[in-house]
Design a protein around this motif. Structure first.
Motif, PDB file in Angstrom:
ATOM      1  N   GLN A  32       0.832  -1.202   0.000  1.00  0.00           N
ATOM      2  CA  GLN A  32       0.000   0.000   0.000  1.00  0.00           C
ATOM      3  C   GLN A  32       0.870   1.258   0.000  1.00  0.00           C
ATOM      4  O   GLN A  32       0.596   2.218  -0.743  1.00  0.00           O
ATOM      5  CB  GLN A  32      -0.926   0.002   1.219  1.00  0.00           C
ATOM      6  CG  GLN A  32      -2.042  -1.004   1.153  1.00  0.00           C
ATOM      7  CD  GLN A  32      -2.973  -0.936   2.357  1.00  0.00           C
ATOM      8  OE1 GLN A  32      -2.864  -0.038   3.196  1.00  0.00           O
ATOM      9  NE2 GLN A  32      -3.895  -1.888   2.456  1.00  0.00           N
ATOM     10  N   GLU A  33       1.920   1.252   0.803  1.00  0.00           N
ATOM     11  CA  GLU A  33       2.828   2.401   0.845  1.00  0.00           C
ATOM     12  C   GLU A  33       3.548   2.574  -0.487  1.00  0.00           C
ATOM     13  O   GLU A  33       3.727   3.701  -0.971  1.00  0.00           O
ATOM     14  CB  GLU A  33       3.845   2.218   1.973  1.00  0.00           C
ATOM     15  CG  GLU A  33       3.249   2.289   3.367  1.00  0.00           C
ATOM     16  CD  GLU A  33       4.258   1.957   4.442  1.00  0.00           C
ATOM     17  OE1 GLU A  33       5.441   1.735   4.101  1.00  0.00           O
ATOM     18  OE2 GLU A  33       3.871   1.907   5.631  1.00  0.00           O
ATOM     19  N   TRP A  35       2.424   1.628  -3.424  1.00  0.00           N
ATOM     20  CA  TRP A  35       1.449   2.130  -4.394  1.00  0.00           C
ATOM     21  C   TRP A  35       1.207   3.624  -4.191  1.00  0.00           C
ATOM     22  O   TRP A  35       1.102   4.382  -5.148  1.00  0.00           O
ATOM     23  CB  TRP A  35       0.143   1.366  -4.293  1.00  0.00           C
ATOM     24  CG  TRP A  35      -0.979   1.986  -5.084  1.00  0.00           C
ATOM     25  CD1 TRP A  35      -2.110   2.550  -4.616  1.00  0.00           C
ATOM     26  CD2 TRP A  35      -1.026   2.141  -6.511  1.00  0.00           C
ATOM     27  NE1 TRP A  35      -2.879   3.042  -5.635  1.00  0.00           N
ATOM     28  CE2 TRP A  35      -2.236   2.795  -6.823  1.00  0.00           C
ATOM     29  CE3 TRP A  35      -0.167   1.777  -7.547  1.00  0.00           C
ATOM     30  CZ2 TRP A  35      -2.603   3.105  -8.124  1.00  0.00           C
ATOM     31  CZ3 TRP A  35      -0.535   2.086  -8.854  1.00  0.00           C
ATOM     32  CH2 TRP A  35      -1.731   2.736  -9.134  1.00  0.00           C
ATOM     33  N   ASP A  36       1.123   4.033  -2.967  1.00  0.00           N
ATOM     34  CA  ASP A  36       0.940   5.448  -2.653  1.00  0.00           C
ATOM     35  C   ASP A  36       2.072   6.272  -3.266  1.00  0.00           C
ATOM     36  O   ASP A  36       1.836   7.310  -3.899  1.00  0.00           O
ATOM     37  CB  ASP A  36       0.895   5.641  -1.138  1.00  0.00           C
ATOM     38  CG  ASP A  36       0.714   7.101  -0.741  1.00  0.00           C
ATOM     39  OD1 ASP A  36      -0.145   7.773  -1.333  1.00  0.00           O
ATOM     40  OD2 ASP A  36       1.444   7.574   0.153  1.00  0.00           O
ATOM     41  N   SER A  39       2.017   6.047  -7.340  1.00  0.00           N
ATOM     42  CA  SER A  39       0.902   6.684  -8.039  1.00  0.00           C
ATOM     43  C   SER A  39       0.777   8.175  -7.759  1.00  0.00           C
ATOM     44  O   SER A  39      -0.060   8.850  -8.362  1.00  0.00           O
ATOM     45  CB  SER A  39      -0.409   5.990  -7.656  1.00  0.00           C
ATOM     46  OG  SER A  39      -0.669   6.134  -6.269  1.00  0.00           O
ATOM     47  N   LYS A  40       1.580   8.689  -6.867  1.00  0.00           N
ATOM     48  CA  LYS A  40       1.408  10.065  -6.401  1.00  0.00           C
ATOM     49  C   LYS A  40       1.495  11.081  -7.527  1.00  0.00           C
ATOM     50  O   LYS A  40       0.710  12.031  -7.600  1.00  0.00           O
ATOM     51  CB  LYS A  40       2.454  10.381  -5.331  1.00  0.00           C
ATOM     52  CG  LYS A  40       2.237  11.711  -4.617  1.00  0.00           C
ATOM     53  CD  LYS A  40       3.126  11.810  -3.374  1.00  0.00           C
ATOM     54  CE  LYS A  40       2.689  10.804  -2.341  1.00  0.00           C
ATOM     55  NZ  LYS A  40       3.458  10.940  -1.074  1.00  0.00           N
ATOM     56  N   SER A  48      -7.069   9.886  -3.550  1.00  0.00           N
ATOM     57  CA  SER A  48      -6.214   9.194  -2.595  1.00  0.00           C
ATOM     58  C   SER A  48      -5.635   7.962  -3.281  1.00  0.00           C
ATOM     59  O   SER A  48      -6.101   7.554  -4.351  1.00  0.00           O
ATOM     60  CB  SER A  48      -7.013   8.776  -1.361  1.00  0.00           C
ATOM     61  OG  SER A  48      -7.950   7.763  -1.711  1.00  0.00           O
ATOM     62  N   ALA A  49      -4.635   7.351  -2.677  1.00  0.00           N
ATOM     63  CA  ALA A  49      -4.048   6.137  -3.242  1.00  0.00           C
ATOM     64  C   ALA A  49      -5.108   5.049  -3.391  1.00  0.00           C
ATOM     65  O   ALA A  49      -5.140   4.325  -4.384  1.00  0.00           O
ATOM     66  CB  ALA A  49      -2.904   5.652  -2.362  1.00  0.00           C
ATOM     67  N   GLU A  50      -6.000   4.943  -2.429  1.00  0.00           N
ATOM     68  CA  GLU A  50      -7.049   3.924  -2.484  1.00  0.00           C
ATOM     69  C   GLU A  50      -8.050   4.229  -3.586  1.00  0.00           C
ATOM     70  O   GLU A  50      -8.467   3.332  -4.325  1.00  0.00           O
ATOM     71  CB  GLU A  50      -7.766   3.835  -1.143  1.00  0.00           C
ATOM     72  CG  GLU A  50      -8.821   2.742  -1.097  1.00  0.00           C
ATOM     73  CD  GLU A  50      -9.353   2.487   0.293  1.00  0.00           C
ATOM     74  OE1 GLU A  50     -10.143   1.529   0.455  1.00  0.00           O
ATOM     75  OE2 GLU A  50      -8.974   3.228   1.215  1.00  0.00           O
ATOM     76  N   TYR A  53      -6.750   3.265  -6.996  1.00  0.00           N
ATOM     77  CA  TYR A  53      -6.240   1.894  -7.133  1.00  0.00           C
ATOM     78  C   TYR A  53      -6.851   1.135  -8.313  1.00  0.00           C
ATOM     79  O   TYR A  53      -6.223   0.218  -8.847  1.00  0.00           O
ATOM     80  CB  TYR A  53      -6.477   1.100  -5.841  1.00  0.00           C
ATOM     81  CG  TYR A  53      -5.917  -0.298  -5.905  1.00  0.00           C
ATOM     82  CD1 TYR A  53      -4.542  -0.520  -6.003  1.00  0.00           C
ATOM     83  CD2 TYR A  53      -6.771  -1.403  -5.927  1.00  0.00           C
ATOM     84  CE1 TYR A  53      -4.023  -1.795  -6.090  1.00  0.00           C
ATOM     85  CE2 TYR A  53      -6.260  -2.683  -6.008  1.00  0.00           C
ATOM     86  CZ  TYR A  53      -4.893  -2.875  -6.091  1.00  0.00           C
ATOM     87  OH  TYR A  53      -4.377  -4.139  -6.190  1.00  0.00           O
TER      88      TYR A  53
END
Length: 237
Positions: A32-33, A35-36, A39-40, A48-50, A53
């Motif tokens: 998750q971190e 991906w965050d 994708s930033k 948000s990252a979520e 997704y």
């Protein structure tokens, strides 16, 4: 000159990808971190990252291939035919099946792979997912040490650019301007995630993927100045 290439030596292909899990919450905390962070830049402050997704399938590190469709030309009784087939299901299984096809039928120096935006997306994505699954790369995807002119890849997007590096032209737009029937008559790439995870209709995705593969072949024919494929020349295996 592409007009000098033997069409029977070219394997046309397209892939469809989705995020590796249906939900962001199914990733472990480290992923998750990652991906965050990854994708930033693309999502900026809008999502948000979520929330972002569902687009993770674009990246081989966070996605997976759910379908590879291929097509190739054959001649029977002086009649041109284009045969298509798809590999879908578990990723490691479809990757090995695709590799077997390359090794058994498209392993010679004369053979080439062709996709739309393939050099930026399809070819490296397949290679990366093979490495992730510890599958030895077939020669046609192993670019280590190869000089640019030794790379056995064709890209209809690159051919259409004619040296212009500023322009991206989608498959749908290019089929439109070249007078080719659009392959986007059912779903498009943005809907593959929902069709795969929510309706579980992999056959629908495979049909869509095959239509894109046919479109790539049609574009290549137009760029050569050849007649487009007719429906009765296309065989689904």
């Amino acid at each position: 000159m592409i007009t000098k290439l033997n069409l029977e030596n070219i394997l046309f292909l397209d892939i469809e990808t989705v995020p590796e899990t249906q939900h962001f919450s199914e990733l472990d905390s480290t992923k998750q971190e990652l991906w965050d962070a990854k994708s930033k830049y693309q999502r900026k402050e809008e999502f948000s990252a979520e929330e972002f997704y569902d687009r993770a399938g674009i990246w081989a590190e966070f996605g997976k291939i759910v379908c590879i469709s291929v097509g190739y030309f054959t001649a029977k009784d002086n009649t041109r035919l284009f045969r298509t087939t798809s590999f879908y299901g578990e990723e490691i299984t479809l990757l090995n099946a695709f590799k077997d096809l390359l090794l058994s039928h498209f392993s010679q120096a004369k053979h080439l792979l062709c996709a739309h935006n393939g050099k930026e997306f399809d070819f490296p994505y397949i290679a990366r997912r093979m490495i992730i699954h510890n599958i030895e790369l077939p020669y046609k995807l192993n670019l280590f040490g190869k000089k640019p002119w030794e790379v056995p890849h064709l890209d209809t997007l690159e051919l259409w650019k004619f040296g212009d590096y500023k322009t991206y032209t989608s498959l749908k737009l290019l089929t439109n301007v070249l007078g080719i029937p659009s392959p986007k008559d059912d779903i498009d790439g943005s809907e593959v995630y929902k069709v795969y995870y929510e309706t579980n209709d992999i056959k629908r995705i495979a049909d869509y993927c095959e239509k894109d593969t046919i479109a790539v072949a049609q574009i290549f024919l137009r760029l050569r100045g050849d007649a487009l494929l007719k429906d009765d020349e296309i065989i689904h295996v």
